[in-house]
Design a protein around this motif. Structure first.
Motif, PDB file in Angstrom:
ATOM      1  N   LYS A   8       6.513 -29.122 -17.198  1.00  0.00           N
ATOM      2  CA  LYS A   8       7.128 -29.010 -18.218  1.00  0.00           C
ATOM      3  C   LYS A   8       6.373 -30.506 -19.258  1.00  0.00           C
ATOM      4  N   GLY A   9       5.801 -30.472 -19.874  1.00  0.00           N
ATOM      5  CA  GLY A   9       5.515 -31.488 -20.968  1.00  0.00           C
ATOM      6  C   GLY A   9       3.956 -32.006 -20.794  1.00  0.00           C
ATOM      7  N   LYS A  10       3.257 -31.619 -19.786  1.00  0.00           N
ATOM      8  CA  LYS A  10       1.847 -30.963 -18.944  1.00  0.00           C
ATOM      9  C   LYS A  10       1.500 -32.087 -18.498  1.00  0.00           C
ATOM     10  N   GLU A  11       2.716 -32.966 -17.337  1.00  0.00           N
ATOM     11  CA  GLU A  11       2.401 -33.891 -16.622  1.00  0.00           C
ATOM     12  C   GLU A  11       1.440 -33.380 -16.233  1.00  0.00           C
ATOM     13  N   GLY A  12       0.099 -34.322 -15.672  1.00  0.00           N
ATOM     14  CA  GLY A  12      -1.034 -34.099 -14.935  1.00  0.00           C
ATOM     15  C   GLY A  12      -1.813 -32.726 -15.337  1.00  0.00           C
ATOM     16  N   PHE A  13      -2.946 -32.680 -14.861  1.00  0.00           N
ATOM     17  CA  PHE A  13      -3.346 -31.352 -15.030  1.00  0.00           C
ATOM     18  C   PHE A  13      -3.439 -30.631 -14.803  1.00  0.00           C
ATOM     19  N   LYS A  14      -3.895 -28.808 -14.829  1.00  0.00           N
ATOM     20  CA  LYS A  14      -3.854 -27.861 -14.791  1.00  0.00           C
ATOM     21  C   LYS A  14      -5.690 -27.374 -14.684  1.00  0.00           C
ATOM     22  N   PRO A  15      -5.928 -26.727 -13.881  1.00  0.00           N
ATOM     23  CA  PRO A  15      -7.137 -27.132 -13.706  1.00  0.00           C
ATOM     24  C   PRO A  15      -7.289 -25.929 -14.303  1.00  0.00           C
ATOM     25  N   ALA A  16      -8.991 -26.236 -14.156  1.00  0.00           N
ATOM     26  CA  ALA A  16     -10.401 -25.251 -14.741  1.00  0.00           C
ATOM     27  C   ALA A  16     -11.468 -25.508 -15.170  1.00  0.00           C
ATOM     28  N   ASN A  17     -12.509 -24.966 -15.158  1.00  0.00           N
ATOM     29  CA  ASN A  17     -13.700 -25.785 -15.441  1.00  0.00           C
ATOM     30  C   ASN A  17     -15.037 -25.567 -15.023  1.00  0.00           C
ATOM     31  N   ILE A  18     -16.092 -25.367 -16.281  1.00  0.00           N
ATOM     32  CA  ILE A  18     -17.959 -25.227 -16.038  1.00  0.00           C
ATOM     33  C   ILE A  18     -17.734 -26.387 -14.896  1.00  0.00           C
ATOM     34  N   SER A  19     -18.743 -27.603 -14.806  1.00  0.00           N
ATOM     35  CA  SER A  19     -19.039 -28.177 -14.259  1.00  0.00           C
ATOM     36  C   SER A  19     -19.295 -29.030 -14.159  1.00  0.00           C
ATOM     37  N   ASP A  20     -19.096 -30.675 -13.778  1.00  0.00           N
ATOM     38  CA  ASP A  20     -20.686 -31.478 -13.531  1.00  0.00           C
ATOM     39  C   ASP A  20     -21.342 -31.358 -13.648  1.00  0.00           C
ATOM     40  N   THR A  21     -21.895 -30.332 -13.418  1.00  0.00           N
ATOM     41  CA  THR A  21     -22.955 -30.061 -13.398  1.00  0.00           C
ATOM     42  C   THR A  21     -23.905 -29.499 -14.589  1.00  0.00           C
ATOM     43  N   ASP A  52     -11.329 -20.659 -17.269  1.00  0.00           N
ATOM     44  CA  ASP A  52     -10.457 -20.369 -17.225  1.00  0.00           C
ATOM     45  C   ASP A  52      -9.023 -19.780 -16.370  1.00  0.00           C
ATOM     46  N   ASP A  53      -9.805 -20.702 -15.318  1.00  0.00           N
ATOM     47  CA  ASP A  53      -9.395 -20.748 -14.058  1.00  0.00           C
ATOM     48  C   ASP A  53     -10.393 -19.693 -13.547  1.00  0.00           C
ATOM     49  N   VAL A  54     -11.144 -18.721 -14.118  1.00  0.00           N
ATOM     50  CA  VAL A  54     -12.005 -17.284 -13.598  1.00  0.00           C
ATOM     51  C   VAL A  54     -13.302 -18.751 -12.319  1.00  0.00           C
ATOM     52  N   GLN A  55     -13.303 -17.958 -11.520  1.00  0.00           N
ATOM     53  CA  GLN A  55     -14.192 -18.188 -10.400  1.00  0.00           C
ATOM     54  C   GLN A  55     -15.845 -17.895 -11.117  1.00  0.00           C
ATOM     55  N   ILE A  56     -16.820 -18.669 -11.282  1.00  0.00           N
ATOM     56  CA  ILE A  56     -18.001 -18.406 -12.121  1.00  0.00           C
ATOM     57  C   ILE A  56     -19.322 -18.697 -11.130  1.00  0.00           C
ATOM     58  N   TYR A  57     -19.339 -19.399  -9.846  1.00  0.00           N
ATOM     59  CA  TYR A  57     -20.193 -19.805  -9.360  1.00  0.00           C
ATOM     60  C   TYR A  57     -19.245 -20.313  -8.214  1.00  0.00           C
ATOM     61  N   HIS A  58     -20.387 -20.222  -6.843  1.00  0.00           N
ATOM     62  CA  HIS A  58     -19.698 -20.746  -5.266  1.00  0.00           C
ATOM     63  C   HIS A  58     -21.781 -21.479  -5.301  1.00  0.00           C
ATOM     64  N   TYR A  59     -21.404 -22.942  -4.222  1.00  0.00           N
ATOM     65  CA  TYR A  59     -22.860 -23.270  -3.806  1.00  0.00           C
ATOM     66  C   TYR A  59     -22.050 -23.805  -2.490  1.00  0.00           C
ATOM     67  N   ASP A  60     -23.341 -23.734  -1.353  1.00  0.00           N
ATOM     68  CA  ASP A  60     -22.319 -24.478  -0.337  1.00  0.00           C
ATOM     69  C   ASP A  60     -23.735 -25.085  -0.218  1.00  0.00           C
ATOM     70  N   SER A  61     -23.421 -26.339   1.566  1.00  0.00           N
ATOM     71  CA  SER A  61     -24.615 -26.835   1.433  1.00  0.00           C
ATOM     72  C   SER A  61     -25.519 -26.059   2.695  1.00  0.00           C
ATOM     73  N   ASN A  62     -25.169 -25.220   2.979  1.00  0.00           N
ATOM     74  CA  ASN A  62     -26.649 -24.316   3.994  1.00  0.00           C
ATOM     75  C   ASN A  62     -26.804 -23.399   3.561  1.00  0.00           C
ATOM     76  N   THR A  63     -26.357 -22.460   2.684  1.00  0.00           N
ATOM     77  CA  THR A  63     -27.192 -21.938   2.086  1.00  0.00           C
ATOM     78  C   THR A  63     -27.701 -22.564   0.764  1.00  0.00           C
ATOM     79  N   VAL A 110     -17.359 -24.898  -6.367  1.00  0.00           N
ATOM     80  CA  VAL A 110     -17.327 -23.739  -7.117  1.00  0.00           C
ATOM     81  C   VAL A 110     -16.851 -24.525  -8.831  1.00  0.00           C
ATOM     82  N   GLY A 111     -17.099 -23.346  -9.398  1.00  0.00           N
ATOM     83  CA  GLY A 111     -17.168 -23.506 -11.012  1.00  0.00           C
ATOM     84  C   GLY A 111     -16.248 -22.107 -11.301  1.00  0.00           C
ATOM     85  N   MET A 112     -15.137 -22.650 -12.141  1.00  0.00           N
ATOM     86  CA  MET A 112     -14.608 -22.211 -12.947  1.00  0.00           C
ATOM     87  C   MET A 112     -14.561 -22.150 -14.536  1.00  0.00           C
TER      88      MET A 112
END
Length: 365
Positions: A340-353, A45-56, A41-43
């Motif tokens: 608070k203080g931005k510990e860890g990371f927030k989800p988001a991204n295009i892709s390693d792909t 700004d936390d909005v889904q932009i694509y989906h891929y799975d090994s079945n299809t 799944v690619g995101m």
């Protein structure tokens, strides 16, 4: 890290400067009935932009503006799909290695890989992140400052040492996450700006399950998810006897949230001193809803004005449907709690792909 079997989708969009994000989530699973071996799944700004799975074996765009990206880049979908297939083989190998390391021969197990970056559209600052999870717990994380892998579990030390010794791979990671990934993120923001940067105000309702239940201030249909909702008394924000719910996605890409107020110790004459305030980032005027028995919707009778008071089931059912669909499509989406203080990371991204060629460069686990 906890695995959430639903997607708590996200935002950071307004006319003001924002930090945009791009993330790819890859999930490999074993012995999960009727579920693909790999889901990606690619995101943005936390909005889904694509989906891929090994079945299809198909890369499916989830936003209309993604089709314009493909139109301007004719080989985009073909190249992207090929890379995802490569990741399927790569991550499957990692998965088998980890099962062996944990001395597991069967049962349900889940391997997760997340990669992404953030870009501040005002300062130009960028940040990259890459994390690995196994069976719902952190396994490895990449430190952008030191350009090394960190192992929170003893079983991950062997992999950490192996990957940290591969200097060419570390250099590639740093280049991708601090240059290539932000470049792709800027492209996506450009194409999706009208959608990603839009502002939509919610409808706000007061809900109550029973006469003795807390009164819930429920806002639905807003966008982006950079919002706040709270109760106040005599103009002062309340922190006691209130319970704030999470921001959740609606089926149409908007969001909903609620905050409950316990009125068990409040006399009826004092209700008029309370009000619910909804604030959406980038919007000057708040939405203020006075606490009034006449406007409370219930599922136990009539409202004070004699109308049929009921919960807005359409919105609630819509969320349930969204969550169920996301269970099927994004079971591997994992979220580290924001602190608070931005510990860890927030989800988001295009892709390693998108531009990440690590499918052929990643070291063995």
């Amino acid at each position: 890290m906890k695995i959430l079997f639903f997607l708590v989708l996200l935002g950071l969009h307004s006319a003001a400067a924002v930090i945009h994000s791009m993330k790819n989530f890859f999930t490999v699973s074993s012995e999960v009935p009727n579920f693909p071996e790999l889901v990606a799944v690619g995101m943005v700004d936390d909005v889904q932009i694509y989906h891929y799975d090994s079945n299809t074996m198909r890369l499916v765009p989830k936003q209309d503006w993604m089709n314009r990206v493909a139109e301007d880049e004719p080989q985009f979908w073909k190249t992207y799909t090929a890379r995802l297939f490569g990741y399927q083989q790569l991550f499957k190998g990692y998965f088998e290695t980890l099962k062996h390391r944990f001395n597991q021969t069967g049962g349900v197990h889940i391997f997760q890989w997340m990669v992404g970056c953030e870009w501040d559209d005002e300062t130009g600052d960028v940040n990259g992140f890459r994390q690995v999870g196994y069976d719902g717990e952190d396994f490895l994380s990449w430190d952008v400052k030191t350009n090394t892998w960190i192992a929170p579990k003893q079983q991950a030390v062997i992999t950490k040492n192996s990957w940290n010794n591969d200097k060419s791979q570390l250099a590639y990671y740093k280049n991708y996450l601090t240059q290539e990934c932000p470049d792709w993120l800027k492209i996506y923001v450009k194409y999706g700006r009208s959608s990603l940067m839009r502002t939509e105000l919610p409808s706000v309702s007061l809900l109550q399950k029973t006469p003795s239940s807390p009164v819930s201030c429920f806002a639905t249909g807003f966008y982006p998810d950079r919002a706040d909702i709270f109760w106040r008394k005599d103009g002062e924000e309340l922190h006691e006897n209130v319970e704030l719910g999470e921001i959740l996605p609606n089926h149409n890409g908007s969001f909903q949230m609620n905050v409950d107020l316990n009125l068990s110790s409040v006399i009826p004459e004092d209700w008029r001193r309370y009000e619910c305030v909804f604030h959406l980032s980038g919007v000057k005027d708040d939405i203020i809803t006075k606490l009034d028995k006449a406007v409370i919707q219930t599922n136990w009778g009539k409202t004070g004005d004699g109308s049929d008071g009921g919960f807005p089931l359409g919105a609630v059912i819509g969320v349930v449907v969204v969550l169920l669909l996301l269970v099927v499509g994004i079971v591997g989406f994992f979220i580290w709690k924001k602190k608070k203080g931005k510990e860890g990371f927030k989800p988001a991204n295009i892709s390693d792909t998108d531009s990440d060629n690590s499918g052929s460069q990643n070291p063995k686990a």
